[in-house]
Enzyme design. Structure first.
Site, mmCIF file in Angstrom:
data_model
loop_
_atom_site.group_PDB
_atom_site.id
_atom_site.type_symbol
_atom_site.label_atom_id
_atom_site.label_comp_id
_atom_site.label_asym_id
_atom_site.label_seq_id
_atom_site.Cartn_x
_atom_site.Cartn_y
_atom_site.Cartn_z
ATOM 1 N N GLN A 1 15.730 -21.473 -6.836
ATOM 2 C CA GLN A 1 16.125 -22.786 -7.350
ATOM 3 C C GLN A 1 17.297 -23.334 -6.508
ATOM 4 O OE1 GLN A 1 15.632 -20.166 -10.132
ATOM 5 N NE2 GLN A 1 13.594 -20.787 -9.545
ATOM 6 N N LYS B 1 14.514 -22.368 1.458
ATOM 7 C CA LYS B 1 15.146 -21.031 1.403
ATOM 8 C C LYS B 1 14.231 -19.954 1.987
ATOM 9 C CE LYS B 1 15.604 -21.634 -3.050
ATOM 10 N NZ LYS B 1 15.307 -23.069 -3.189
ATOM 11 N N HIS C 1 8.635 -20.046 -2.546
ATOM 12 C CA HIS C 1 9.315 -20.029 -1.247
ATOM 13 C C HIS C 1 8.279 -19.940 -0.133
ATOM 14 C CE1 HIS C 1 13.295 -18.473 -3.201
ATOM 15 N NE2 HIS C 1 12.862 -19.600 -3.718
ATOM 16 N N ASP D 1 13.804 -26.016 -3.516
ATOM 17 C CA ASP D 1 12.855 -26.365 -2.448
ATOM 18 C C ASP D 1 13.537 -26.856 -1.168
ATOM 19 O OD1 ASP D 1 10.890 -25.753 -4.311
ATOM 20 O OD2 ASP D 1 10.777 -27.826 -5.026
HETATM 21 P P1 GDP Z 1 12.192 -23.088 -0.996
HETATM 22 O O1 GDP Z 1 11.754 -23.049 -2.418
HETATM 23 O O2 GDP Z 1 13.633 -23.427 -0.862
HETATM 24 O O3 GDP Z 1 11.824 -21.855 -0.237
HETATM 25 O O4 GDP Z 1 11.400 -24.303 -0.322
HETATM 26 P P2 GDP Z 1 9.822 -24.637 -0.498
HETATM 27 O O5 GDP Z 1 9.053 -23.645 0.274
HETATM 28 O O6 GDP Z 1 9.486 -24.808 -1.927
HETATM 29 O O7 GDP Z 1 9.751 -26.079 0.120
HETATM 30 C C1 GDP Z 1 10.173 -26.344 1.425
HETATM 31 C C2 GDP Z 1 8.967 -26.911 2.202
HETATM 32 O O8 GDP Z 1 9.419 -27.474 3.405
HETATM 33 C C3 GDP Z 1 7.964 -25.854 2.603
HETATM 34 O O9 GDP Z 1 6.689 -26.427 2.638
HETATM 35 C C4 GDP Z 1 8.421 -25.454 3.996
HETATM 36 O O10 GDP Z 1 7.358 -24.959 4.790
HETATM 37 C C5 GDP Z 1 8.893 -26.770 4.529
HETATM 38 N N1 GDP Z 1 10.001 -26.739 5.495
HETATM 39 C C6 GDP Z 1 11.045 -25.877 5.568
HETATM 40 N N2 GDP Z 1 11.897 -26.268 6.544
HETATM 41 C C7 GDP Z 1 11.377 -27.380 7.098
HETATM 42 C C8 GDP Z 1 11.797 -28.268 8.133
HETATM 43 O O11 GDP Z 1 12.855 -28.120 8.732
HETATM 44 N N3 GDP Z 1 10.989 -29.337 8.402
HETATM 45 C C9 GDP Z 1 9.819 -29.557 7.747
HETATM 46 N N4 GDP Z 1 9.108 -30.623 8.087
HETATM 47 N N5 GDP Z 1 9.389 -28.736 6.765
HETATM 48 C C10 GDP Z 1 10.170 -27.682 6.442
HETATM 49 P P1 IMO Z 2 12.579 -22.769 -5.695
HETATM 50 O O1 IMO Z 2 13.157 -21.380 -5.683
HETATM 51 C C1 IMO Z 2 12.330 -26.655 -7.614
HETATM 52 C C2 IMO Z 2 12.712 -26.753 -11.974
HETATM 53 C C3 IMO Z 2 11.487 -27.150 -12.760
HETATM 54 C C4 IMO Z 2 12.134 -27.797 -13.977
HETATM 55 C C5 IMO Z 2 13.363 -26.933 -14.201
HETATM 56 C C6 IMO Z 2 13.162 -25.833 -15.236
HETATM 57 O O2 IMO Z 2 11.221 -22.854 -5.144
HETATM 58 O O3 IMO Z 2 13.533 -23.740 -5.085
HETATM 59 P P2 IMO Z 2 11.818 -23.547 -15.306
HETATM 60 O O4 IMO Z 2 10.422 -23.219 -14.912
HETATM 61 O O5 IMO Z 2 12.856 -22.790 -14.562
HETATM 62 O O6 IMO Z 2 12.010 -23.483 -16.786
HETATM 63 O O7 IMO Z 2 11.988 -25.104 -14.926
HETATM 64 O O8 IMO Z 2 13.662 -26.338 -12.942
HETATM 65 N N1 IMO Z 2 12.509 -25.612 -11.032
HETATM 66 C C7 IMO Z 2 12.423 -25.756 -9.714
HETATM 67 N N2 IMO Z 2 12.420 -26.864 -8.941
HETATM 68 N N3 IMO Z 2 12.295 -25.439 -7.042
HETATM 69 C C8 IMO Z 2 12.316 -24.320 -7.804
HETATM 70 O O9 IMO Z 2 12.411 -23.087 -7.256
HETATM 71 C C9 IMO Z 2 12.348 -24.450 -9.200
HETATM 72 N N4 IMO Z 2 12.359 -23.580 -10.230
HETATM 73 C C10 IMO Z 2 12.463 -24.316 -11.345
HETATM 74 O O10 IMO Z 2 10.685 -28.053 -12.036
HETATM 75 O O11 IMO Z 2 12.583 -29.084 -13.653
HETATM 76 MG MG MG Z 3 10.269 -23.914 -3.663
#
Ligand code: GDP
Ligand code: IMO
Ligand code: MG
Length: 420
Positions: free
Chosen positions: A222, A16, A41, A13
Site C-alpha cells: 500500500q 514498489k 506488485h 501502486d
Molecule cells: P506497486 O503496487 O507499488 O508494486 O505498483 P503496481 O505494480 O500496482 O503498479 C505500478 C504499475 O506501473 C505496474 O504496472 C508497473 O509495471 C508499472 N511501472 C512501474 N514503474 C514504471 C515506470 O517507471 N513507468 C511506467 N510506464 N510503468 C511503470
Molecule cells: P499495493 O501494495 C492501491 C486500497 C483499496 C481501498 C483501501 C482499503 O499494490 O500498492 P483493503 O483491501 O486494504 O481493505 O482496501 O485501500 N488498497 C490499495 N490501493 N494499492 C494497494 O496495494 C492497495 N491495497 C489496498 O483500494 O481503497
Molecule cells: Mg499495486
C-alpha cells in the site's frame, strides 16, 4: 548492518514491486512486513509480467532469502495460487521463503465479512479489495485471530471452528453472497501447502541476520496515504504502512532501520473511495490513466488519476524519515505540454501548506506549473540523458522535501531504471 525499507508514499501502486526487484541484487534478504493479498506488485523482465500479492518481490533472484513477516496477513488460498504460478516458472519457494509463526491468517469467513461489511456501508464504502484484510486485522487486534503457528497445533480445528462460529453470528448482521463453504475447501487444502514451508520465529531470525551483517530490504505494501493512523481515515487500509510498521511488522528496533526508500509516481493515483484533492476528472486524467495503464493489479479497477501533491509528499516524507526518493512513471507524462504540482490547498479562503486533519472538505489545490519535456524518456538509461525540464521538476521536489531523488524509473521493465 541495518535494515533498509522501501515503501509507497502515495495511495499505493507507486511501483514498489519493480523497485524491490531492481534493488534485490544488493541484498541477501527481502521481507514483507504488513498488508496481504490486497497488494498487487508488478514486475516486468524478459518480456514477462508478474504480479505478486503476498510474496516478497525478491523471489525472481536466486539465492536470496524471502520472509513473510509477522505484520502481514496471509490468505492460504491466494498464497497457494501465487506459489503454483511461480512453481510453473521453475521457482520452488519452499526452499527460500520463510513464514513467520506470528503472521495472522485470513479466514474464509473474513472474506465473507469484508464483503458483507462493505455492502452494508452503501455509498460510504471504502472500496476495499475484499480480500478479508479489515476483518483479519480486526481479529488480530481483538485478540481472536489465528496465526501460522497455530496450523501445526493439535488444537487448530477447535480454534478455527470457534472463530468461524463467531463470524457466522456477525454474518447475520452483515450478510454477503460470498461462497463460504466452497472457499473453505480450497482454504483447508492450502493450509496443507503452508505446512510444507519453514515456519520461523521471525523476530529472532531477522535480528540474527542483522547482527551477522546480512543485507536486508523490507518491502512495504500500500502507501502512506492508506496508513491506518495517518492516511485519509476512514478510507485507508487496516495496517501501518509507515516506516514504523516495518519495526512492528518484523520485530526490529527503530535504530536498526537504515535507508528508507520512499517511492512515488510523477503524478498520483488512487483506487477505491476517499478524498483526493488533485484528482483530474477530465481529459487529462483520462490520458494519464490510458498512457500509464492505470488499472488495479489486484482488482483490475480503473485507478483515479491526478497531479502530484507536494503537501501530501512533505507529510509522508516526515512520517517515514525518507532518506532516498524513487520517482516512477515520469515517462507517462512524456507528451504533456504542462505538468502541474499542488503546493498548497485553499480551504475556506485560507491557504494551507500542511496536511490538515480532514481533506474531505471543500478544498482547492494551488498549483505550480512546469513546462513538459515532450521527449520519449523510456529508452534513456543514464542520468545525464534526462531532459532539462524533467530535471527542473525533480529539483523542485527535492528542494521542497529536502531528500534526493536517487532513482528515476522510466518504464515498467527492470532495466528501465536510472540511478542518480
Ligand atoms: P506497486 O503496487 O507499488 O508494486 O505498483 P503496481 O505494480 O500496482 O503498479 C505500478 C504499475 O506501473 C505496474 O504496472 C508497473 O509495471 C508499472 N511501472 C512501474 N514503474 C514504471 C515506470 O517507471 N513507468 C511506467 N510506464 N510503468 C511503470
Ligand atoms: P499495493 O501494495 C492501491 C486500497 C483499496 C481501498 C483501501 C482499503 O499494490 O500498492 P483493503 O483491501 O486494504 O481493505 O482496501 O485501500 N488498497 C490499495 N490501493 N494499492 C494497494 O496495494 C492497495 N491495497 C489496498 O483500494 O481503497
Ligand atoms: Mg499495486
Amino acid at each position: 548492518m541495518k535494515v533498509d525499507v522501501l515503501l509507497g508514499l502515495q495511495w499505493g501502486d507507486e511501483g514498489k514491486g519493480k523497485a524491490v526487484d531492481v534493488l534485490t541484487p544488493n541484498y541477501d534478504v527481502i521481507t514483507r512486513f504488513q498488508g496481504g493479498p490486497n497488494a498487487g506488485h508488478s514486475l516486468e523482465f524478459n518480456n514477462m509480467k508478474h504480479v505478486l500479492h503476498t510474496i516478497p518481490s525478491g523471489v525472481f533472484h536466486q539465492n536470496k532469502i524471502n520472509i513473510i513477516g509477522n505484520g502481514v496477513v496471509v490468505d492460504p488460498v491466494t498464497f497457494a495460487e501465487e506459489f503454483n504460478g511461480l512453481l510453473k516458472l521453475g521457482i520452488d519457494l519452499r526452499k527460500n521463503l520463510y513464514l513467520s509463526k506470528k503472521t495472522h491468517l485470513i479466514l474464509p469467513s473474513h472474506r465473507a465479512l469484508d464483503a458483507g461489511k462493505e455492502a452494508a456501508k452503501g455509498k460510504e464504502k471504502i472500496g476495499s479489495t475484499l480480500k478479508g484484510i479489515g476483518p483479519a486485522y480486526t481479529d488480530k487486534t481483538a485478540r481472536t485471530g489465528l496465526r501460522i503457528g497455530d496450523i501445526t497445533s493439535p488444537k487448530f480445528n477447535e480454534k478455527y471452528n470457534k472463530a468461524k462460529d463467531q463470524h457466522k453470528k456477525l454474518l447475520e448482521i452483515y450478510p454477503s453472497d460470498f461462497n463460504l463453504d466452497e472457499y473453505e475447501q480450497e482454504w483447508m487444502k492450502s493450509i496443507e501447502l503452508l505446512k510444507e514451508f519453514t515456519h520461523i520465529d521471525s523476530e529472532h531470525v531477522i535480528n540474527n541476520y542483522v547482527n551477522e551483517g546480512k543485507k536486508m530490504l523490507a518491502e512495504g505494501a500500500q502507501g502512506t496515504l492508506l496508513d491506518i493512523d495517518f492516511g485519509t481515515y476512514p478510507f485507508v487500509t487496516s495496517s501501518n504502512t509507515v516506516c514504523a510498521g516495518a519495526c512492528t511488522g518484523m520485530g526490529i528496533a527503530p535504530q536498526k532501520i537504515g535507508d528508507v526508500y520512499g517511492i512515488f509516481k510523477a503524478y498520483i493515483t488512487r483506487v477505491g473511495s476517499g478524498p483526493f484533492p488533485t484528482e483530474l476528472n477530465d481529459q487529462t486524467g483520462e490520458e494519464i490513466r490510458k498512457i500509464g495503464r492505470e488499472f488495479g493489479a489486484t482488482t483490475g479497477r480503473p485507478r483515479r488519476c491526478g497531479w502530484m501533491d507536494l503537501v501530501a509528499l512533505k507529510y509522508v516524507v516526515m512520517l517515514n524519515g525518507v532518506t532516498k526518493l524513487i520517482m516512477t512513471k515520469a515517462d507517462v507524462l512524456d507528451a504533456f505540454d504542462t505538468i502541474k504540482i499542488a503546493t498548497g490547498y485553499k480551504i475556506n479562503g485560507e491557504v494551507v501548506d500542511y496536511m490538515p486533519y480532514d481533506i474531505d472538505v471543500d478544498l482547492e489545490p494551488l498549483y505550480k506549473e512546469f513546462k513538459g519535456w515532450k521527449k520519449d524518456i523510456t529508452k534513456m538509461r543514464n542520468a545525464d540523458e534526462l531532459p532539462a525540464e524533467l530535471l527542473e521538476y525533480i529539483k523542485f521536489i527535492e528542494d521542497q522535501v529536502g531528500v534526493p531523488v536517487s532513482i528515476v524509473s522510466v518504464g515498467p521493465e527492470r532495466d528501465a531504471t536510472i540511478f542518480r
